[in-house]
Design a protein around this motif. Structure first.
Motif, PDB file in Angstrom:
ATOM      1  N   SER A  33       0.847  -1.195   0.000  1.00 60.85           N
ATOM      2  CA  SER A  33       0.000   0.000   0.000  1.00 60.85           C
ATOM      3  C   SER A  33       0.881   1.244   0.000  1.00 60.85           C
ATOM      4  O   SER A  33       2.068   1.183   0.312  1.00 60.85           O
ATOM      5  N   GLN A  34       0.270   2.377  -0.323  1.00 60.60           N
ATOM      6  CA  GLN A  34       0.960   3.659  -0.249  1.00 60.60           C
ATOM      7  C   GLN A  34       1.392   3.941   1.188  1.00 60.60           C
ATOM      8  O   GLN A  34       2.477   4.459   1.431  1.00 60.60           O
ATOM      9  N   ALA A  35       0.556   3.575   2.158  1.00 57.07           N
ATOM     10  CA  ALA A  35       0.885   3.814   3.567  1.00 57.07           C
ATOM     11  C   ALA A  35       2.139   3.045   3.979  1.00 57.07           C
ATOM     12  O   ALA A  35       2.984   3.580   4.706  1.00 57.07           O
ATOM     13  N   ALA A  36       2.304   1.806   3.514  1.00 56.08           N
ATOM     14  CA  ALA A  36       3.496   1.019   3.842  1.00 56.08           C
ATOM     15  C   ALA A  36       4.740   1.664   3.247  1.00 56.08           C
ATOM     16  O   ALA A  36       5.795   1.730   3.888  1.00 56.08           O
ATOM     17  N   SER A  37       4.623   2.165   2.032  1.00 58.59           N
ATOM     18  CA  SER A  37       5.747   2.839   1.376  1.00 58.59           C
ATOM     19  C   SER A  37       6.142   4.108   2.136  1.00 58.59           C
ATOM     20  O   SER A  37       7.323   4.360   2.380  1.00 58.59           O
ATOM     21  N   GLN A  38       5.162   4.901   2.520  1.00 59.24           N
ATOM     22  CA  GLN A  38       5.429   6.142   3.244  1.00 59.24           C
ATOM     23  C   GLN A  38       6.043   5.870   4.613  1.00 59.24           C
ATOM     24  O   GLN A  38       6.973   6.571   5.029  1.00 59.24           O
ATOM     25  N   LYS A  39       5.549   4.862   5.303  1.00 61.64           N
ATOM     26  CA  LYS A  39       6.102   4.526   6.613  1.00 61.64           C
ATOM     27  C   LYS A  39       7.574   4.141   6.487  1.00 61.64           C
ATOM     28  O   LYS A  39       8.411   4.588   7.272  1.00 61.64           O
ATOM     29  N   PHE A  40       7.905   3.322   5.489  1.00 64.33           N
ATOM     30  CA  PHE A  40       9.296   2.930   5.262  1.00 64.33           C
ATOM     31  C   PHE A  40      10.164   4.152   4.962  1.00 64.33           C
ATOM     32  O   PHE A  40      11.256   4.301   5.512  1.00 64.33           O
ATOM     33  N   ALA A  41       9.675   5.031   4.095  1.00 67.22           N
ATOM     34  CA  ALA A  41      10.447   6.226   3.732  1.00 67.22           C
ATOM     35  C   ALA A  41      10.735   7.079   4.961  1.00 67.22           C
ATOM     36  O   ALA A  41      11.873   7.512   5.175  1.00 67.22           O
ATOM     37  N   GLU A  42       9.731   7.297   5.777  1.00 66.41           N
ATOM     38  CA  GLU A  42       9.879   8.186   6.933  1.00 66.41           C
ATOM     39  C   GLU A  42      10.703   7.572   8.061  1.00 66.41           C
ATOM     40  O   GLU A  42      11.480   8.268   8.709  1.00 66.41           O
ATOM     41  N   THR A  43      10.534   6.266   8.310  1.00 69.14           N
ATOM     42  CA  THR A  43      11.193   5.658   9.467  1.00 69.14           C
ATOM     43  C   THR A  43      12.540   5.032   9.162  1.00 69.14           C
ATOM     44  O   THR A  43      13.352   4.859  10.065  1.00 69.14           O
ATOM     45  N   THR A  44      12.790   4.685   7.893  1.00 68.19           N
ATOM     46  CA  THR A  44      14.013   3.956   7.551  1.00 68.19           C
ATOM     47  C   THR A  44      14.822   4.637   6.445  1.00 68.19           C
ATOM     48  O   THR A  44      16.020   4.882   6.603  1.00 68.19           O
ATOM     49  N   LEU A  45      14.179   4.914   5.305  1.00 68.20           N
ATOM     50  CA  LEU A  45      14.925   5.388   4.139  1.00 68.20           C
ATOM     51  C   LEU A  45      15.514   6.783   4.337  1.00 68.20           C
ATOM     52  O   LEU A  45      16.716   6.982   4.127  1.00 68.20           O
ATOM     53  N   PHE A  46      14.702   7.752   4.721  1.00 64.21           N
ATOM     54  CA  PHE A  46      15.222   9.111   4.887  1.00 64.21           C
ATOM     55  C   PHE A  46      16.293   9.189   5.970  1.00 64.21           C
ATOM     56  O   PHE A  46      17.321   9.848   5.768  1.00 64.21           O
ATOM     57  N   PRO A  47      16.134   8.513   7.119  1.00 63.14           N
ATOM     58  CA  PRO A  47      17.232   8.496   8.097  1.00 63.14           C
ATOM     59  C   PRO A  47      18.501   7.848   7.532  1.00 63.14           C
ATOM     60  O   PRO A  47      19.616   8.300   7.833  1.00 63.14           O
ATOM     61  N   ALA A  48      18.352   6.808   6.702  1.00 65.88           N
ATOM     62  CA  ALA A  48      19.531   6.183   6.091  1.00 65.88           C
ATOM     63  C   ALA A  48      20.205   7.132   5.110  1.00 65.88           C
ATOM     64  O   ALA A  48      21.440   7.216   5.052  1.00 65.88           O
ATOM     65  N   PHE A  49      19.417   7.868   4.325  1.00 66.72           N
ATOM     66  CA  PHE A  49      19.985   8.887   3.432  1.00 66.72           C
ATOM     67  C   PHE A  49      20.756   9.923   4.243  1.00 66.72           C
ATOM     68  O   PHE A  49      21.847  10.335   3.870  1.00 66.72           O
ATOM     69  N   GLN A  50      20.172  10.349   5.358  1.00 67.97           N
ATOM     70  CA  GLN A  50      20.812  11.347   6.220  1.00 67.97           C
ATOM     71  C   GLN A  50      22.145  10.806   6.744  1.00 67.97           C
ATOM     72  O   GLN A  50      23.162  11.491   6.692  1.00 67.97           O
ATOM     73  N   SER A  51      22.153   9.580   7.233  1.00 67.71           N
ATOM     74  CA  SER A  51      23.380   8.974   7.771  1.00 67.71           C
ATOM     75  C   SER A  51      24.459   8.831   6.706  1.00 67.71           C
ATOM     76  O   SER A  51      25.640   8.972   7.001  1.00 67.71           O
ATOM     77  N   ALA A  52      24.039   8.553   5.476  1.00 70.14           N
ATOM     78  CA  ALA A  52      25.003   8.391   4.379  1.00 70.14           C
ATOM     79  C   ALA A  52      25.445   9.727   3.798  1.00 70.14           C
ATOM     80  O   ALA A  52      26.340   9.775   2.955  1.00 70.14           O
ATOM     81  N   GLY A  53      24.820  10.812   4.236  1.00 70.17           N
ATOM     82  CA  GLY A  53      25.179  12.136   3.733  1.00 70.17           C
ATOM     83  C   GLY A  53      24.662  12.436   2.340  1.00 70.17           C
ATOM     84  O   GLY A  53      25.192  13.297   1.650  1.00 70.17           O
ATOM     85  N   VAL A  54      23.593  11.731   1.918  1.00 68.41           N
ATOM     86  CA  VAL A  54      23.060  11.950   0.574  1.00 68.41           C
ATOM     87  C   VAL A  54      21.608  12.427   0.581  1.00 68.41           C
ATOM     88  O   VAL A  54      20.974  12.474  -0.465  1.00 68.41           O
ATOM     89  N   LEU A  55      21.078  12.807   1.746  1.00 68.03           N
ATOM     90  CA  LEU A  55      19.674  13.204   1.821  1.00 68.03           C
ATOM     91  C   LEU A  55      19.368  14.376   0.897  1.00 68.03           C
ATOM     92  O   LEU A  55      18.436  14.313   0.089  1.00 68.03           O
ATOM     93  N   GLU A  56      20.144  15.448   0.982  1.00 67.24           N
ATOM     94  CA  GLU A  56      19.888  16.618   0.130  1.00 67.24           C
ATOM     95  C   GLU A  56      20.019  16.262  -1.338  1.00 67.24           C
ATOM     96  O   GLU A  56      19.214  16.694  -2.163  1.00 67.24           O
ATOM     97  N   GLN A  57      21.026  15.476  -1.674  1.00 63.57           N
ATOM     98  CA  GLN A  57      21.259  15.070  -3.060  1.00 63.57           C
ATOM     99  C   GLN A  57      20.078  14.250  -3.583  1.00 63.57           C
ATOM    100  O   GLN A  57      19.588  14.488  -4.680  1.00 63.57           O
TER     101      GLN A  57
END
Length: 91
Positions: free
Chosen positions: A50-74
């Motif tokens: 579902s869209q909700a499952a995708s959004q939850k993953f993005a907010e709780t896992t993916l965006f923090p991982a991007f931040q940790s890798a230093g590529v969030l802004e990119q």
């Protein structure tokens, strides 16, 4: 209803800079595939329950991982993911 998310990374190095986000497989993820395009970009196709499952993953896992890798802004300044509702899905 399943949702296909299509997104891009600028290169294989950028894609590889965010390891481990799919291990273990996130709740709601049905399929993940990444392919290198002729121009060197990486096309990522994920199918979610579902869209909700995708959004939850993005907010709780993916965006923090991007931040940790230093590529969030990119990643956020590039081509944004597009969601498509699947009208047919065979697993």
């Amino acid at each position: 209803m399943p949702v296909a998310m299509v997104s891009y990374a600028n290169s294989r190095a950028e894609y590889d800079s965010v390891p481990g986000v799919l291990d273990p497989k996130p709740d709601g993820l049905l399929v993940h595939a990444a392919s290198e395009l002729p121009d060197g970009r990486i096309q990522i196709v994920d199918v979610w329950e579902s869209q909700a499952a995708s959004q939850k993953f993005a907010e709780t896992t993916l965006f923090p991982a991007f931040q940790s890798a230093g590529v969030l802004e990119q990643m956020m300044s590039g081509e944004q993911p597009v969601a498509y509702e699947a009208f047919d899905f065979v697993q």
